[in-house]
Scaffold this motif. Structure first.
Motif, PDB file in Angstrom:
ATOM      1  N   ILE A   1       0.845  -1.203   0.000  1.00  0.00           N
ATOM      2  CA  ILE A   1       0.000   0.000   0.000  1.00  0.00           C
ATOM      3  C   ILE A   1       0.874   1.245   0.000  1.00  0.00           C
ATOM      4  O   ILE A   1       1.873   1.310   0.720  1.00  0.00           O
ATOM      5  N   LEU A   2       0.476   2.240  -0.791  1.00  0.00           N
ATOM      6  CA  LEU A   2       1.116   3.560  -0.767  1.00  0.00           C
ATOM      7  C   LEU A   2       0.059   4.588  -0.387  1.00  0.00           C
ATOM      8  O   LEU A   2      -1.036   4.599  -0.952  1.00  0.00           O
ATOM      9  N   THR A   3       0.389   5.450   0.582  1.00  0.00           N
ATOM     10  CA  THR A   3      -0.531   6.519   0.961  1.00  0.00           C
ATOM     11  C   THR A   3       0.168   7.870   0.818  1.00  0.00           C
ATOM     12  O   THR A   3       1.397   7.936   0.696  1.00  0.00           O
ATOM     13  N   ASP A   4      -0.635   8.937   0.868  1.00  0.00           N
ATOM     14  CA  ASP A   4      -0.042  10.267   0.905  1.00  0.00           C
ATOM     15  C   ASP A   4       0.319  10.624   2.350  1.00  0.00           C
ATOM     16  O   ASP A   4       0.226   9.764   3.254  1.00  0.00           O
ATOM     17  N   ALA A   5       0.685  11.856   2.597  1.00  0.00           N
ATOM     18  CA  ALA A   5       1.143  12.259   3.930  1.00  0.00           C
ATOM     19  C   ALA A   5       0.029  12.224   4.965  1.00  0.00           C
ATOM     20  O   ALA A   5       0.308  12.228   6.170  1.00  0.00           O
ATOM     21  N   HIS A   6      -1.230  12.162   4.522  1.00  0.00           N
ATOM     22  CA  HIS A   6      -2.366  12.158   5.450  1.00  0.00           C
ATOM     23  C   HIS A   6      -2.970  10.768   5.618  1.00  0.00           C
ATOM     24  O   HIS A   6      -4.002  10.622   6.278  1.00  0.00           O
TER      25      HIS A   6
ATOM     26  N   THR B   1      -2.407   0.408  -4.584  1.00  0.00           N
ATOM     27  CA  THR B   1      -2.239  -0.890  -3.914  1.00  0.00           C
ATOM     28  C   THR B   1      -1.845  -1.956  -4.919  1.00  0.00           C
ATOM     29  O   THR B   1      -2.182  -1.869  -6.106  1.00  0.00           O
ATOM     30  N   LEU B   2      -1.144  -2.963  -4.429  1.00  0.00           N
ATOM     31  CA  LEU B   2      -0.836  -4.173  -5.185  1.00  0.00           C
ATOM     32  C   LEU B   2      -1.047  -5.337  -4.226  1.00  0.00           C
ATOM     33  O   LEU B   2      -0.621  -5.253  -3.067  1.00  0.00           O
ATOM     34  N   GLY B   3      -1.682  -6.416  -4.688  1.00  0.00           N
ATOM     35  CA  GLY B   3      -1.886  -7.503  -3.742  1.00  0.00           C
ATOM     36  C   GLY B   3      -2.361  -8.783  -4.367  1.00  0.00           C
ATOM     37  O   GLY B   3      -2.782  -8.827  -5.527  1.00  0.00           O
ATOM     38  N   ASP B   4      -2.292  -9.848  -3.576  1.00  0.00           N
ATOM     39  CA  ASP B   4      -2.816 -11.145  -3.983  1.00  0.00           C
ATOM     40  C   ASP B   4      -4.342 -11.049  -4.074  1.00  0.00           C
ATOM     41  O   ASP B   4      -4.996 -10.475  -3.195  1.00  0.00           O
ATOM     42  N   ASP B   5      -4.904 -11.648  -5.111  1.00  0.00           N
ATOM     43  CA  ASP B   5      -6.340 -11.522  -5.352  1.00  0.00           C
ATOM     44  C   ASP B   5      -7.176 -11.964  -4.158  1.00  0.00           C
ATOM     45  O   ASP B   5      -8.151 -11.303  -3.780  1.00  0.00           O
ATOM     46  N   ASP B   6      -6.769 -13.096  -3.540  1.00  0.00           N
ATOM     47  CA  ASP B   6      -7.578 -13.614  -2.438  1.00  0.00           C
ATOM     48  C   ASP B   6      -7.553 -12.679  -1.233  1.00  0.00           C
ATOM     49  O   ASP B   6      -8.566 -12.465  -0.564  1.00  0.00           O
ATOM     50  N   PHE B   7      -6.385 -12.051  -0.962  1.00  0.00           N
ATOM     51  CA  PHE B   7      -6.343 -11.152   0.185  1.00  0.00           C
ATOM     52  C   PHE B   7      -7.017  -9.814  -0.115  1.00  0.00           C
ATOM     53  O   PHE B   7      -7.592  -9.185   0.781  1.00  0.00           O
ATOM     54  N   LEU B   8      -6.962  -9.364  -1.376  1.00  0.00           N
ATOM     55  CA  LEU B   8      -7.620  -8.102  -1.725  1.00  0.00           C
ATOM     56  C   LEU B   8      -9.114  -8.165  -1.419  1.00  0.00           C
ATOM     57  O   LEU B   8      -9.723  -7.150  -1.043  1.00  0.00           O
TER      58      LEU B   8
ATOM     59  N   ILE C   1      -0.240   2.390   9.280  1.00  0.00           N
ATOM     60  CA  ILE C   1      -0.131   3.579   8.427  1.00  0.00           C
ATOM     61  C   ILE C   1      -0.309   4.845   9.256  1.00  0.00           C
ATOM     62  O   ILE C   1       0.545   5.742   9.265  1.00  0.00           O
ATOM     63  N   GLY C   2      -1.435   4.927   9.962  1.00  0.00           N
ATOM     64  CA  GLY C   2      -1.722   6.119  10.743  1.00  0.00           C
ATOM     65  C   GLY C   2      -0.719   6.352  11.848  1.00  0.00           C
ATOM     66  O   GLY C   2      -0.313   7.497  12.120  1.00  0.00           O
ATOM     67  N   THR C   3      -0.282   5.275  12.509  1.00  0.00           N
ATOM     68  CA  THR C   3       0.669   5.412  13.609  1.00  0.00           C
ATOM     69  C   THR C   3       2.048   5.813  13.098  1.00  0.00           C
ATOM     70  O   THR C   3       2.758   6.589  13.740  1.00  0.00           O
ATOM     71  N   ALA C   4       2.450   5.320  11.923  1.00  0.00           N
ATOM     72  CA  ALA C   4       3.733   5.727  11.334  1.00  0.00           C
ATOM     73  C   ALA C   4       3.732   7.220  11.028  1.00  0.00           C
ATOM     74  O   ALA C   4       4.747   7.901  11.202  1.00  0.00           O
ATOM     75  N   ILE C   5       2.575   7.740  10.573  1.00  0.00           N
ATOM     76  CA  ILE C   5       2.474   9.176  10.305  1.00  0.00           C
ATOM     77  C   ILE C   5       2.531   9.967  11.611  1.00  0.00           C
ATOM     78  O   ILE C   5       3.252  10.971  11.712  1.00  0.00           O
TER      79      ILE C   5
ATOM     80  N   SER D   1      10.348  16.233   5.668  1.00  0.00           N
ATOM     81  CA  SER D   1       8.907  16.156   5.920  1.00  0.00           C
ATOM     82  C   SER D   1       8.338  14.846   5.381  1.00  0.00           C
ATOM     83  O   SER D   1       8.778  14.353   4.327  1.00  0.00           O
ATOM     84  N   VAL D   2       7.359  14.284   6.095  1.00  0.00           N
ATOM     85  CA  VAL D   2       6.710  13.057   5.628  1.00  0.00           C
ATOM     86  C   VAL D   2       5.861  13.382   4.406  1.00  0.00           C
ATOM     87  O   VAL D   2       5.020  14.283   4.444  1.00  0.00           O
ATOM     88  N   ILE D   3       6.076  12.642   3.315  1.00  0.00           N
ATOM     89  CA  ILE D   3       5.279  12.856   2.097  1.00  0.00           C
ATOM     90  C   ILE D   3       4.396  11.656   1.774  1.00  0.00           C
ATOM     91  O   ILE D   3       3.564  11.723   0.868  1.00  0.00           O
ATOM     92  N   GLY D   4       4.571  10.558   2.523  1.00  0.00           N
ATOM     93  CA  GLY D   4       3.760   9.377   2.264  1.00  0.00           C
ATOM     94  C   GLY D   4       4.171   8.237   3.164  1.00  0.00           C
ATOM     95  O   GLY D   4       5.081   8.365   3.997  1.00  0.00           O
ATOM     96  N   VAL D   5       3.488   7.112   2.990  1.00  0.00           N
ATOM     97  CA  VAL D   5       3.771   5.913   3.786  1.00  0.00           C
ATOM     98  C   VAL D   5       3.750   4.706   2.855  1.00  0.00           C
ATOM     99  O   VAL D   5       2.864   4.586   2.001  1.00  0.00           O
ATOM    100  N   LEU D   6       4.727   3.818   3.041  1.00  0.00           N
ATOM    101  CA  LEU D   6       4.733   2.525   2.354  1.00  0.00           C
ATOM    102  C   LEU D   6       4.374   1.464   3.380  1.00  0.00           C
ATOM    103  O   LEU D   6       4.941   1.449   4.485  1.00  0.00           O
ATOM    104  N   ASP D   7       3.455   0.587   3.030  1.00  0.00           N
ATOM    105  CA  ASP D   7       2.936  -0.381   4.000  1.00  0.00           C
ATOM    106  C   ASP D   7       2.750  -1.742   3.346  1.00  0.00           C
ATOM    107  O   ASP D   7       2.378  -1.836   2.174  1.00  0.00           O
ATOM    108  N   VAL D   8       3.017  -2.786   4.114  1.00  0.00           N
ATOM    109  CA  VAL D   8       2.637  -4.143   3.723  1.00  0.00           C
ATOM    110  C   VAL D   8       1.640  -4.647   4.749  1.00  0.00           C
ATOM    111  O   VAL D   8       1.934  -4.678   5.951  1.00  0.00           O
TER     112      VAL D   8
END
Length: 634
Positions: free
Chosen positions: A63-68, A74-81, A105-109, A143-150
């Motif tokens: 998952i990729l998010t913006d700074a907020h 997103t990219l993911g396995d079909d069954d988990f999506l 995601i939120g806590t990392a920000i 400055s935080v510009i986004g978050v990368l998440d698995v």
């Protein structure tokens, strides 16, 4: 961290048993968010694809998010999506702490630090089935510009996931940093030389006058000062040398690592990248600003705009049009950019080898240097030596007065592209090998050797190993050229035909809106394209002229020879238009279930494609994940 995050969640007025908020921004607002984060989005997507390849079939998604915390990709396995959609893990939905409570995601920000939230550590009970690892992505100003998440099923938790996420986030940061300082001098440094060119290296940017601009996180750590304090420094005050020492160092033909002493007394190895907006290499010397002395300012500006436009249309990102083979090729190339590793591009005629070479050059640290292409098959054997190596005045009868610099020296400070290298005369191969090993060129009729510093890209549609066996290509030259070998797939084996057509039309139509009718697109998909991208480009160029004001390419706008080929295929005169391997027959008993038919079809297709999962998926029009699920032993 989890305890403090849960306390914040309570303060936001959230309850643990609340139903997840499925509200999403509109499609227009999501498009706007992606555009506002275009630099992040552009540099993150290739890294996300590489990360996903490492966790594929593990019930996870990237998952990729913006700074907020707004999810933008997103990219993911079909069954988990499918499971993820139940809790709104999808583009357009915000995953800040204010919205979802404690989550990676939120806590990392909130913490501006990597966060891992597992199972019931999530504030909302609905999210307890998840395990999430997130890392913030910082820009060049910190400055935080986004978050990368698995994120994945809690049962798929693996302790190495957090490390992969942090490394991937750092890769994105470094690429964003480099993009922010394309016209600056960047210094890549580390106390251990083997770490230069890796994620561990420090990167610092300076103006051409030597004033400090910024540094990546590893650079800040090694320099030992906060960013605000470093902005009071210069290259000289940090490393004890004038910035002109860099130019002196890079005048040499094959400069080694710099050995610098930082202001703290720690010695580091370094290499500089001179992203020259107003510098160029000439023969054997670097001349800051010389290329612009006699050029009017308006012409300079126009020239730069044209170069930037060309670069946008010929970059590795532009060439990445969705085909998995092309994406894997580009990922390999990105890893060797600026590393003095020769690249050999193979593939059928017309697959776009020179376009790839130009894109590699445009994305490399040498982008502002010359790109010189030489087609070894198109120059007469009697002239190719003088074309490559140059010659002195009077070197031979018919030579131009004042001599000629030669293609290799013209490429000094940039990239030399030798197309159809397999057609180079055997007598010249030894000379070329000597130039590559010694980094020196001796023009014909001269006793003076001139230092040369070029990146080398070669291409061929021929099998060089067969040429070596036949005694017409030097084996030692082959091993000097094949630092990285990449193969461009033929157009008929690519899955991105529609995207390729769309971009070619955008390039060739000169701003005019033009589309392809569904019937013609179907013809294009059935065609074998023996001339590959070159044939497709020429066909579209003609069709765009023929279409006039209609704005839609239909059958009557296509060249007659193309239609003749299509009709011949339909009559069976030319065999099948697509790869034989895509046509798979299945014979099943009448008692077979639908699942049995699917499995048998996939097994036959796998056999027809030599076990290649990607090729099989493209042939059947299904995802690779489905093939993995149906044929787990594969």
């Amino acid at each position: 961290m989890i305890k403090e995050s849960r306390e914040r969640s309570v303060a936001y007025g959230l309850t643990e048993s609340a139903i997840p908020d499925f509200s999403s921004v509109s499609r227009t607002d999501l498009t706007l968010a992606i555009e506002q984060n275009r630099v992040l989005h552009t540099h993150a997507l290739p890294v996300m694809e590489t990360l996903y390849e490492q966790i594929i079939n593990t019930h996870n998604m990237v998952i990729l998010t913006d700074a907020h915390g707004l999810i933008v990709h997103t990219l993911g396995d079909d069954d988990f999506l499918e499971k993820a959609n139940r809790v709104a893990l999808q583009p357009g939905v915000a995953w800040s702490e204010q919205s979802k409570g404690t989550n990676a995601i939120g806590t990392a920000i909130a913490e501006q630090a990597p966060a891992q939230v597992h199972a019931n550590e999530h504030y909302l009970i609905a999210n307890h089935f998840l395990t999430c690892s997130a890392a913030p992505i910082f820009d060049s100003e910190g400055s935080v510009i986004g978050v990368l998440d698995v994120t994945g099923d809690q049962n798929s938790f693996h302790k190495h996931t957090m490390g992969l996420v942090r490394m991937s986030a750092q890769m994105i940061e470094n690429q964003v940093f480099s993009a922010a300082y394309q016209d600056a001098i960047t210094l890549h440094f580390h106390s251990r030389p083997e770490f230069i060119g890796t994620l561990m290296e420090g990167i610092a940017a300076f103006t051409q006058g030597g004033r400090f601009l910024s540094a990546n996180r590893s650079g800040l750590f090694q320099l030992g000062l906060p960013l605000t304090a470093l902005k009071m420094h210069t290259f000289s005050s940090l490393f004890g040398l004038p910035v002109s020492a860099l130019f002196d160092h890079y005048r040499t033909a094959a400069p080694v690592f710099l050995n610098l002493c930082m202001h703290s007394g720690v010695r580091v190895y370094a290499r500089a990248q001179l992203h020259r907006a107003n510098m160029f290499f000439q023969a054997d010397q670097l001349h800051p600003g010389a290329s612009e002395r006699s050029v009017p300012l308006q012409a300079q500006a126009a020239q730069r705009v044209e170069q930037q436009a060309t670069r946008r249309l010929s970059s590795l990102h532009y060439l990445n049009t969705g085909d998995v083979q092309i994406a894997a090729l580009i990922d390999k190339v990105n890893k060797v950019l600026g590393r003095d590793i020769a690249i050999l591009v193979t593939g059928e005629t017309g697959t776009g080898k020179e376009l790839l070479a130009q894109a590699i050059h445009n994305d490399s640290p040498r982008a502002n240097g010359p790109f010189v292409a030489v087609n070894c098959a198109s120059i007469p054997e009697t002239l190719i030596e003088s074309e490559l190596f140059g010659y002195e005045d009077g070197a031979f009868t018919g030579a131009r007065k004042k001599g000629s610099v030669g293609k290799i020296l013209q490429a000094n400070g940039g990239t030399l592209f030798l197309d159809e290298i397999g057609d180079m005369p055997l007598s010249l191969q030894a000379r070329l090998l000597r130039v590559l090993q010694e980094r020196m060129v001796t023009p014909l009729g001269s006793s003076r050797s001139i230092p040369v510093n070029v990146a080398l890209i070669c291409a061929t549609h021929r099998n060089l190993r067969e040429l070596i066996a036949a005694g017409v290509f030097r084996e030692d030259l082959y091993y000097r050229l094949n630092g990285l070998v990449v193969k461009l797939p033929p157009l008929r084996e690519r899955s991105d035909l529609e995207v390729v057509i769309e971009r070619l039309i955008a390039t060739e139509a000169d701003g005019t809106q033009c589309t392809v009718s569904a019937a013609v697109m179907e013809l294009f998909k059935r065609h074998n394209w023996p001339g590959n991208c070159r044939q497709l480009t020429n066909l579209l160029r003609t069709a765009i002229v023929m279409v006039g004001d209609d704005r839609e390419i239909r059958r009557e706008h296509l060249p007659d020879d193309f239609l003749d080929d299509i009709e011949a295929v339909q009559r069976g005169e030319s065999g099948r238009s697509g790869p034989i391997s895509t046509q798979v027959a299945v014979s099943m008993p009448t008692s077979a279930t639908l699942d049995d038919v699917e499995i048998s079809l996939i097994q036959n297709a796998l056999a027809a494609h030599g076990g290649n999962i990607s090729a099989t998926a493209r042939a059947l029009g299904v995802s690779r994940n489905k093939i993995y699920r149906k044929i787990p032993q594969q």
